[in-house]
Each structure stands twice: as structure tokens, then as C-alpha cells.
Design a protein around this motif. Structure first.
Motif, PDB file in Angstrom:
ATOM      1  N   THR A 104      26.490 -43.656 -19.526  1.00 26.67           N
ATOM      2  CA  THR A 104      25.383 -43.465 -20.462  1.00 26.67           C
ATOM      3  C   THR A 104      25.637 -44.234 -21.755  1.00 26.67           C
ATOM      4  O   THR A 104      24.724 -44.858 -22.318  1.00 26.67           O
ATOM      5  CB  THR A 104      25.183 -41.969 -20.757  1.00 26.67           C
ATOM      6  N   ALA A 105      26.884 -44.197 -22.220  1.00 26.22           N
ATOM      7  CA  ALA A 105      27.244 -44.938 -23.431  1.00 26.22           C
ATOM      8  C   ALA A 105      27.035 -46.436 -23.242  1.00 26.22           C
ATOM      9  O   ALA A 105      26.493 -47.124 -24.117  1.00 26.22           O
ATOM     10  CB  ALA A 105      28.700 -44.648 -23.789  1.00 26.22           C
ATOM     11  N   LEU A 106      27.446 -46.951 -22.110  1.00 27.75           N
ATOM     12  CA  LEU A 106      27.274 -48.383 -21.832  1.00 27.75           C
ATOM     13  C   LEU A 106      25.798 -48.764 -21.815  1.00 27.75           C
ATOM     14  O   LEU A 106      25.407 -49.810 -22.349  1.00 27.75           O
ATOM     15  CB  LEU A 106      27.931 -48.735 -20.497  1.00 27.75           C
ATOM     16  N   THR A 107      24.970 -47.919 -21.252  1.00 27.77           N
ATOM     17  CA  THR A 107      23.530 -48.191 -21.196  1.00 27.77           C
ATOM     18  C   THR A 107      22.925 -48.219 -22.588  1.00 27.77           C
ATOM     19  O   THR A 107      22.151 -49.121 -22.930  1.00 27.77           O
ATOM     20  CB  THR A 107      22.823 -47.123 -20.336  1.00 27.77           C
ATOM     21  N   PRO A 115      30.077 -53.604 -30.377  1.00 30.54           N
ATOM     22  CA  PRO A 115      29.978 -52.198 -30.798  1.00 30.54           C
ATOM     23  C   PRO A 115      31.317 -51.608 -31.203  1.00 30.54           C
ATOM     24  O   PRO A 115      32.377 -51.964 -30.663  1.00 30.54           O
ATOM     25  CB  PRO A 115      29.429 -51.501 -29.541  1.00 30.54           C
ATOM     26  N   LYS A 116      31.236 -50.688 -32.170  1.00 25.97           N
ATOM     27  CA  LYS A 116      32.416 -49.941 -32.632  1.00 25.97           C
ATOM     28  C   LYS A 116      32.258 -48.479 -32.201  1.00 25.97           C
ATOM     29  O   LYS A 116      31.234 -47.853 -32.489  1.00 25.97           O
ATOM     30  CB  LYS A 116      32.559 -50.045 -34.151  1.00 25.97           C
ATOM     31  N   ILE A 117      33.276 -47.956 -31.541  1.00 29.66           N
ATOM     32  CA  ILE A 117      33.203 -46.633 -30.920  1.00 29.66           C
ATOM     33  C   ILE A 117      34.228 -45.698 -31.552  1.00 29.66           C
ATOM     34  O   ILE A 117      35.389 -46.083 -31.762  1.00 29.66           O
ATOM     35  CB  ILE A 117      33.507 -46.725 -29.408  1.00 29.66           C
ATOM     36  N   LEU A 118      33.813 -44.471 -31.828  1.00 31.06           N
ATOM     37  CA  LEU A 118      34.730 -43.409 -32.260  1.00 31.06           C
ATOM     38  C   LEU A 118      34.757 -42.353 -31.164  1.00 31.06           C
ATOM     39  O   LEU A 118      33.731 -41.754 -30.834  1.00 31.06           O
ATOM     40  CB  LEU A 118      34.248 -42.785 -33.573  1.00 31.06           C
ATOM     41  N   ASP A 119      35.942 -42.152 -30.573  1.00 36.88           N
ATOM     42  CA  ASP A 119      36.117 -41.190 -29.475  1.00 36.88           C
ATOM     43  C   ASP A 119      36.885 -39.989 -30.012  1.00 36.88           C
ATOM     44  O   ASP A 119      38.096 -40.053 -30.214  1.00 36.88           O
ATOM     45  CB  ASP A 119      36.870 -41.876 -28.325  1.00 36.88           C
ATOM     46  N   MET A 120      36.164 -38.894 -30.239  1.00 39.40           N
ATOM     47  CA  MET A 120      36.770 -37.694 -30.803  1.00 39.40           C
ATOM     48  C   MET A 120      37.278 -36.793 -29.674  1.00 39.40           C
ATOM     49  O   MET A 120      36.574 -36.573 -28.696  1.00 39.40           O
ATOM     50  CB  MET A 120      35.728 -36.948 -31.649  1.00 39.40           C
ATOM     51  N   GLU A 189      31.564 -47.535 -40.354  1.00 42.85           N
ATOM     52  CA  GLU A 189      30.366 -47.100 -39.650  1.00 42.85           C
ATOM     53  C   GLU A 189      30.468 -47.483 -38.180  1.00 42.85           C
ATOM     54  O   GLU A 189      30.591 -48.661 -37.835  1.00 42.85           O
ATOM     55  CB  GLU A 189      29.114 -47.710 -40.284  1.00 42.85           C
ATOM     56  N   TYR A 190      30.415 -46.472 -37.329  1.00 41.49           N
ATOM     57  CA  TYR A 190      30.501 -46.683 -35.893  1.00 41.49           C
ATOM     58  C   TYR A 190      29.116 -46.730 -35.283  1.00 41.49           C
ATOM     59  O   TYR A 190      28.172 -46.112 -35.774  1.00 41.49           O
ATOM     60  CB  TYR A 190      31.313 -45.553 -35.248  1.00 41.49           C
ATOM     61  N   ASP A 191      29.012 -47.456 -34.179  1.00 38.49           N
ATOM     62  CA  ASP A 191      27.753 -47.512 -33.443  1.00 38.49           C
ATOM     63  C   ASP A 191      27.582 -46.290 -32.545  1.00 38.49           C
ATOM     64  O   ASP A 191      26.457 -45.946 -32.173  1.00 38.49           O
ATOM     65  CB  ASP A 191      27.705 -48.786 -32.593  1.00 38.49           C
ATOM     66  N   MET A 192      28.704 -45.658 -32.200  1.00 40.19           N
ATOM     67  CA  MET A 192      28.631 -44.459 -31.368  1.00 40.19           C
ATOM     68  C   MET A 192      29.836 -43.564 -31.630  1.00 40.19           C
ATOM     69  O   MET A 192      30.964 -44.047 -31.744  1.00 40.19           O
ATOM     70  CB  MET A 192      28.599 -44.818 -29.879  1.00 40.19           C
ATOM     71  N   LEU A 193      29.570 -42.266 -31.735  1.00 39.77           N
ATOM     72  CA  LEU A 193      30.619 -41.257 -31.690  1.00 39.77           C
ATOM     73  C   LEU A 193      30.462 -40.570 -30.330  1.00 39.77           C
ATOM     74  O   LEU A 193      29.409 -40.008 -30.037  1.00 39.77           O
ATOM     75  CB  LEU A 193      30.478 -40.250 -32.831  1.00 39.77           C
ATOM     76  N   ILE A 194      31.503 -40.643 -29.534  1.00 41.83           N
ATOM     77  CA  ILE A 194      31.467 -40.096 -28.182  1.00 41.83           C
ATOM     78  C   ILE A 194      32.571 -39.055 -28.054  1.00 41.83           C
ATOM     79  O   ILE A 194      33.644 -39.211 -28.641  1.00 41.83           O
ATOM     80  CB  ILE A 194      31.623 -41.237 -27.144  1.00 41.83           C
ATOM     81  N   SER A 195      32.308 -37.983 -27.326  1.00 47.65           N
ATOM     82  CA  SER A 195      33.316 -36.926 -27.251  1.00 47.65           C
ATOM     83  C   SER A 195      33.144 -36.067 -26.002  1.00 47.65           C
ATOM     84  O   SER A 195      32.024 -35.732 -25.620  1.00 47.65           O
ATOM     85  CB  SER A 195      33.222 -36.013 -28.488  1.00 47.65           C
ATOM     86  N   ASN A 196      34.277 -35.751 -25.402  1.00 41.15           N
ATOM     87  CA  ASN A 196      34.350 -34.696 -24.386  1.00 41.15           C
ATOM     88  C   ASN A 196      35.260 -33.624 -24.978  1.00 41.15           C
ATOM     89  O   ASN A 196      36.453 -33.567 -24.687  1.00 41.15           O
ATOM     90  CB  ASN A 196      34.926 -35.247 -23.081  1.00 41.15           C
ATOM     91  N   GLY A 245      20.812 -45.271 -36.915  1.00 42.65           N
ATOM     92  CA  GLY A 245      20.468 -45.609 -35.539  1.00 42.65           C
ATOM     93  C   GLY A 245      21.615 -45.466 -34.567  1.00 42.65           C
ATOM     94  O   GLY A 245      21.442 -45.684 -33.360  1.00 42.65           O
ATOM     95  N   GLY A 246      22.794 -45.100 -35.071  1.00 48.77           N
ATOM     96  CA  GLY A 246      23.949 -44.913 -34.201  1.00 48.77           C
ATOM     97  C   GLY A 246      23.808 -43.667 -33.342  1.00 48.77           C
ATOM     98  O   GLY A 246      23.038 -42.759 -33.663  1.00 48.77           O
ATOM     99  N   TRP A 247      24.572 -43.615 -32.254  1.00 44.10           N
ATOM    100  CA  TRP A 247      24.436 -42.548 -31.266  1.00 44.10           C
ATOM    101  C   TRP A 247      25.583 -41.549 -31.328  1.00 44.10           C
ATOM    102  O   TRP A 247      26.739 -41.937 -31.519  1.00 44.10           O
ATOM    103  CB  TRP A 247      24.388 -43.138 -29.860  1.00 44.10           C
ATOM    104  N   LEU A 248      25.242 -40.284 -31.151  1.00 43.44           N
ATOM    105  CA  LEU A 248      26.209 -39.214 -30.937  1.00 43.44           C
ATOM    106  C   LEU A 248      26.058 -38.774 -29.480  1.00 43.44           C
ATOM    107  O   LEU A 248      24.942 -38.510 -29.024  1.00 43.44           O
ATOM    108  CB  LEU A 248      25.930 -38.041 -31.876  1.00 43.44           C
ATOM    109  N   MET A 249      27.162 -38.700 -28.758  1.00 44.02           N
ATOM    110  CA  MET A 249      27.084 -38.463 -27.319  1.00 44.02           C
ATOM    111  C   MET A 249      28.206 -37.523 -26.889  1.00 44.02           C
ATOM    112  O   MET A 249      29.372 -37.756 -27.186  1.00 44.02           O
ATOM    113  CB  MET A 249      27.187 -39.799 -26.590  1.00 44.02           C
TER     114      MET A 249
END
Length: 290
Positions: A104-107, A115-120, A189-196, A245-249
Motif C-alpha cells: 500500500t505504501a509503494l502504491t 520519498p523519505k520514510i519514517l518507520d515507527m 519532513e517525511y513523505d510517509m510515516l508508516i508503523s506496525n 499531503g504526506g501519508w500516515l499508514m
């Protein structure tokens, strides 16, 4: 000495007797690992003799699996998004369900350049690192409170040759020095913060399957009383570190889609959506910063 076929049969019997759910598959995977063979080789040579040293090693590994130690902890490796990762008792074993989060993140970042990604709550680093393997122009930061988990993530960074594009930071969510430095006017500033994040309610942990409750780190499972603690904490601060416009996922538990969506909407995220996995279960929630 005994044949490969006989030794495999003994492994299956041992795991069956211990009520291992996929005894046949796990017995085979352990033989594949211990003897360094593949299925094609096995079927061509199964009536040949297995050397005593390899047989002994194999049966020792089966005995560990019979104690419900995760197979991946025994072999020290797991596969995620087609890549091999080092794993041990310091991290969650990567699950196939989580691949939906990365896909989903790749899409959603398909049109985003570099892109700059923050993986929490990065754990083994499998989410961030597999994303970077798929997007050769991306960079990212993985964050975890656990020093042990970060040691595993750094191993995986070296294994995948991503030292120049991934950094790992020890921090209890956003409380660490890295975030104090990168805040306010100097924010990264990240383009996406992604977390499991950990999302199992504390009271449900004793009822999990033995492989999980006894061998996965509790720190990576326990989402506090209602399982939603980390979604609330991360969402409340995510906007500081995302560009407009960045994404939280998030990955979520299958019954948490409505609750996590509400948390994101309350914190002013837009375009909030719940995405299902291949089994048709709610698996990912996404939202966008205004």
C-alpha cells in the motif's frame, strides 16, 4: 546412518506429536535448512543416506520446534516481500499479512520522487528496508525503543546493503534526542510515516498461541489496555514530521479499522481509508495530512 526420507518422517512425527499446526511443512523447512537442499534435490536423492552430523543437527532443531519455538528463531531467518531477514527473540517474526502495508505504501508513493520514510516501531526493520529495496530512490529512518531490536535491524541493513539509505534511531516514540533535534523550524519532513505498532490489548496476550506469547517480545505486542495506545500517541504527533499531503499508514488488528480511523480523523487527517488483506480482513488504515 538413515535415509533423508526416513529422517524427514521422524521429524514430521516429532512435530505432529507436539501438536505443531503445520508439522509436515515445518519438518521439511528445517531439513531444507539443516541439510542445505531443495525439494528437487530431495526427490532425486531421498533414499540416499544422510550423514550423522546433519541428522543430529536436524533432529535437535525439530526438538526445539516441538517446544513451540518459532521456526524462524531456530533458523535465524525469515522472508518478507521476497527478501531474507535476520530474526531472533528480540524482534517480531515478519508476517505475510504485513506485506499489505508495504504494498500500500509503494502504491501511494508511486508518483513521489525520492520519498523519505519514517518507520515507527521498526523492529527487525523489514517494513522500511523492503520499501527501500523496492524504491531505489528512497531513504528512511527506523525508530524503536528496543536496543536489541535495533541491533537486528542494523544487521538486516548490512545484509541488504542499505547502510547509505537507512538510519536507525533508539527512541520511545518521539521522545528521543533525534526528534528533539529534528523539530520546530528544523523539522525533517517525511513523505510517509508508516508503523506496525504493538496493538494487542494487554488482557488478550495470555490467550495468544504459544509461539507468539512465549517467544515474541511482549514489548512489540502489548498495545496497552484497549490495544489503541500507540495509534493515539503516534497520530497525535505525526503531523509535526509529515510534509503537507504526506501519508500516515498503520497496520491494525482485524477489528480495529473503525477505531483507528476515528483517531486519525479526530487528529485532522483526511482521505482516511481502511484496506483489507488477501483474506478480506481489515489490515491497514491510511490517512493524509492536510
Amino acid at each position: 546412518m538413515r535415509t533423508y526420507k526416513k529422517v524427514l518422517e521422524d521429524g514430521i512425527h516429532l512435530l505432529d506429536a507436539a501438536a505443531i499446526e503445520e508439522a509436515g511443512l515445518d519438518a521439511w523447512l528445517l531439513l531444507e535448512y539443516a541439510a542445505d537442499i531443495n525439494r528437487a534435490w530431495y526427490y532425486a536423492h531421498m533414499d540416499e543416506m544422510l550423514d550423522k552430523k546433519t541428522e543430529s543437527r536436524y533432529l535437535e532443531m525439530c526438538a526445539k520446534r516441538a517446544q513451540h519455538i518459532p521456526l524462524q528463531h531456530i533458523t535465524g531467518r525469515a522472508y518478507f516481500m521476497g527478501y531474507e531477514f535476520c530474526v531472533d527473540e528480540r524482534v517480531l517474526v515478519p508476517r505475510q499479512d504485513t506485506e499489505v502495508l508495504v504494498e500500500t505504501a509503494l502504491t501511494h508513493l508511486k508518483e513521489c520522487r525520492a520519498p523519505k520514510i519514517l518507520d515507527m516501531c521498526t523492529g527487525s526493520g523489514c517494513i522500511l528496508l523492503s520499501f527501500l529495496m523496492e524504491r531505489l530512490d528512497a531513504v528512511g529512518t527506523g525508530v524503536d525503543i528496543s536496543e536489541g531490536a535495533l541491533a537486528v535491524a542494523k544487521q538486516n541493513r548490512v545484509h541488504l546493503q542499505l547502510e547509505d539509505r537507512a538510519e536507525f534511531v533508539q527512541s520511545d516514540l518521539f521522545s528521543g534526542g533525534y526528534f528533539k533535534k529534528n523539530s520546530g523550524n528544523t523539522v525533517t519532513e517525511y513523505d510517509m510515516l508508516i508503523s506496525n505498532p504493538p496493538y494487542i490489548p494487554s488482557g488478550e496476550i495470555p490467550g495468544l498461541m504459544e509461539e507468539v506469547r512465549s517467544h515474541d517480545p511482549v514489548l512489540a505486542l502489548d498495545g496497552k489496555e484497549d490495544g489503541l495506545f500507540f495509534y493515539r500517541e503516534i497520530t497525535a504527533q505525526a503531523g509535526k514530521y509529515l510534509r503537507a499531503g504526506g501519508w500516515l499508514m498503520y497496520e491494525i488488528g482485524c477489528d480495529q479499522g473503525e477505531s483507528v480511523s476515528k483517531i486519525m480523523k479526530t487528529d485532522n487527517f483526511i482521505n482516511v481509508e481502511v484496506i483489507q488483506d488477501l483474506a478480506g480482513l481489515d489490515r491497514v488504515v491510511i490517512g493524509q495530512k492536510k
